[in-house]
Design a protein around this motif. Structure first.
Motif, PDB file in Angstrom:
ATOM      1  N   TYR A   1     -13.306  70.568 -10.121  1.00 42.71           N
ATOM      2  CA  TYR A   1     -12.214  69.517  -9.330  1.00 42.71           C
ATOM      3  C   TYR A   1     -11.005  70.197  -9.222  1.00 42.71           C
ATOM      4  O   TYR A   1     -10.506  70.292  -8.122  1.00 42.71           O
ATOM      5  N   THR A   2     -10.511  70.770 -10.271  1.00 34.28           N
ATOM      6  CA  THR A   2      -9.179  71.527 -10.076  1.00 34.28           C
ATOM      7  C   THR A   2      -9.161  72.703  -9.213  1.00 34.28           C
ATOM      8  O   THR A   2      -8.398  72.895  -8.451  1.00 34.28           O
TER       9      THR A   2
ATOM     10  N   THR B   1     -13.839  71.645 -22.517  1.00 33.47           N
ATOM     11  CA  THR B   1     -13.801  71.500 -21.140  1.00 33.47           C
ATOM     12  C   THR B   1     -15.188  72.184 -20.583  1.00 33.47           C
ATOM     13  O   THR B   1     -15.770  71.442 -19.833  1.00 33.47           O
TER      14      THR B   1
ATOM     15  N   GLN C   1      -5.908  64.475 -11.277  1.00 37.06           N
ATOM     16  CA  GLN C   1      -6.309  63.958 -12.715  1.00 37.06           C
ATOM     17  C   GLN C   1      -7.128  64.792 -13.245  1.00 37.06           C
ATOM     18  O   GLN C   1      -8.250  64.446 -13.519  1.00 37.06           O
ATOM     19  N   ALA C   2      -6.580  65.863 -13.929  1.00 39.46           N
ATOM     20  CA  ALA C   2      -7.461  66.417 -14.973  1.00 39.46           C
ATOM     21  C   ALA C   2      -6.178  67.174 -15.776  1.00 39.46           C
ATOM     22  O   ALA C   2      -6.021  68.342 -15.924  1.00 39.46           O
TER      23      ALA C   2
ATOM     24  N   GLU D   1     -16.849  69.421 -14.949  1.00 43.66           N
ATOM     25  CA  GLU D   1     -16.395  69.027 -13.602  1.00 43.66           C
ATOM     26  C   GLU D   1     -14.789  69.082 -13.547  1.00 43.66           C
ATOM     27  O   GLU D   1     -14.305  68.950 -12.420  1.00 43.66           O
ATOM     28  N   GLU D   2     -14.151  68.879 -14.578  1.00 42.47           N
ATOM     29  CA  GLU D   2     -12.786  69.204 -14.486  1.00 42.47           C
ATOM     30  C   GLU D   2     -12.358  70.572 -13.521  1.00 42.47           C
ATOM     31  O   GLU D   2     -11.468  70.600 -13.081  1.00 42.47           O
TER      32      GLU D   2
ATOM     33  N   ILE E   1      -7.120  70.662 -17.922  1.00 46.47           N
ATOM     34  CA  ILE E   1      -6.571  71.697 -17.181  1.00 46.47           C
ATOM     35  C   ILE E   1      -5.217  72.071 -17.458  1.00 46.47           C
ATOM     36  O   ILE E   1      -4.732  73.283 -17.842  1.00 46.47           O
TER      37      ILE E   1
ATOM     38  N   GLN F   1     -16.636  68.799 -20.225  1.00 47.14           N
ATOM     39  CA  GLN F   1     -15.925  68.313 -18.960  1.00 47.14           C
ATOM     40  C   GLN F   1     -15.865  69.491 -17.888  1.00 47.14           C
ATOM     41  O   GLN F   1     -14.768  69.616 -17.339  1.00 47.14           O
TER      42      GLN F   1
ATOM     43  N   ASN G   1       1.416  64.285 -12.638  1.00 58.66           N
ATOM     44  CA  ASN G   1       0.690  63.481 -13.162  1.00 58.66           C
ATOM     45  C   ASN G   1       0.664  61.863 -12.391  1.00 58.66           C
ATOM     46  O   ASN G   1      -0.077  61.300 -12.634  1.00 58.66           O
TER      47      ASN G   1
END
Length: 352
Positions: free
Chosen positions: A238-239, A228, A43-44, A234-235, A47, A232, A32
């Motif tokens: 992104y991950t 999610t 920054q997810a 996009e997380e 997840i 969300q 983190n």
């Protein structure tokens, strides 16, 4: 269990608790607050929570099957009649609060350093007492209010005396970070207080630590995953992109979640085989070691006021543990006296 085996069991559990949660704490800070590659931060938080809840639920299920082979974790819902629906509603409330508390807490790391976060998270007594008092009209002995005061003062001193050193993930906005952190702790307090009430429900199939670990984490996993995917997504993308670029992220999250899941088992074993005094002692010393490791491994520098704040927090928690230990000794002495009186009475009655 044979009493001769208790010291060995305790030693194994404490070592297991230390090893899993010290590793867990280091990985939490690594994921983190520290950059991957060329100064890129992950920054997810949703997840992280999804993976952690899934692994904890699986480990909780295995733990349940191992300790009570003929019991399903879901019997508390299906074999308790009308109480089953109430249990389910309470569990969903706890899961919702817990699902919100964690990402809000991680959000505070954008504005606070990790040591302030770790220190505040050591102070669960305050929000638990607050929620108990406001919702359940619970009254506490004076020493608990004294402990809460010491802990609060220590956290305030530590946070306000933070060093000027910041990173891209920590903008130094202390007040906003504290707002997020207090919100997260209040949700934690509601979670823990409601859990306490659940164990008091008169059920045919009782809640155990293993059952709560399995069912609670399963609900958190499903809730967080649904939120999610719907809001969300996009997380997730992104991950996947981040982990392709930095494969070590995947292993960090998996090891972090695994350590947290296994560590919970050691916590429940200590609670079941020993008592909360032993657990408090083990967890307080573990948190102190976590802070020391964070200072050593990640180069934090504490000033005199911060060390004073740390001393107040752990002094307060240690004082609470001492008071509880003394109360337990008094109860044990009174129990022994009661047993002796009963034995003597039976012996006298037999002679007559």
């Amino acid at each position: 269990m044979n009493k001769s085996g208790l010291p060995l069991t305790l030693a194994i559990c404490v070592l297991g608790l230390y090893s899993t949660f010290l590793t867990w704490s280091i990985l939490q800070e690594r994921i983190n607050t520290k950059p991957y590659g060329d100064n890129e931060y992950f920054q997810a938080p949703l997840i992280i929570n999804i993976v952690q809840a899934l692994l904890a639920s699986i480990v909780g299920f295995i733990y349940t099957r191992f300790t009570t082979p003929h019991t399903s974790p879901f019997d508390v819902f299906t074999k308790n009649g009308r109480h089953g629906l109430y249990v389910l509603r309470s569990l969903l409330l706890i899961s919702f609060c817990s699902s919100l508390a964690s990402p809000i807490g991680y959000k505070s790391l954008n504005h606070l350093d990790y040591l302030a976060y770790l220190l505040a998270k050591s102070c669960k007594l305050i929000p638990v007492m607050f929620v108990h008092f406001m919702l359940y009209q619970t009254r506490f002995p004076f020493y608990k209010y004294a402990v809460a005061g010491l802990v609060t003062l220590g956290v305030i001193m530590f946070t306000l005396a933070h060093s000027k050193e910041t990173t891209k993930v920590n903008d130094g906005n202390t007040m906003l970070g504290m707002v997020y952190l207090v919100g997260s702790m209040l949700l934690d307090g509601l979670t823990n207080s409601t859990q306490d009430q659940m164990f008091k429900i008169p059920l045919k199939t009782k809640f155990t630590g293993a059952i709560l670990m399995c069912t609670l984490n399963l609900c958190i996993f499903l809730m967080t995953l649904a939120y999610t995917v719907i809001f969300q997504y996009e997380e997730i993308a992104y991950t996947l992109e981040f982990s392709k670029k930095f494969p070590e992220l995947f292993y960090d999250i998996l090891l972090f979640a695994g350590c947290g899941a296994v560590g919970q088992v050691f916590i429940f074993i200590i609670l079941e085989k020993f008592d909360s005094i032993v657990l408090i002692t083990a967890t307080v010393t573990r948190k102190m070691l976590s802070m020391i490791l964070s200072v050593v491994l990640f180069g934090h520098h504490l000033n005199l006021n911060q060390w004073a704040g740390v001393g107040l927090v752990f002094g307060g928690i240690g004082y609470e543990a001492l008071v509880k230990f003394q109360q337990k000794k008094v109860k044990d002495v009174e129990k022994d006296k009661t047993v002796k009186v009963k034995v003597n009475f039976r012996a006298k009655a037999k002679d007559e």
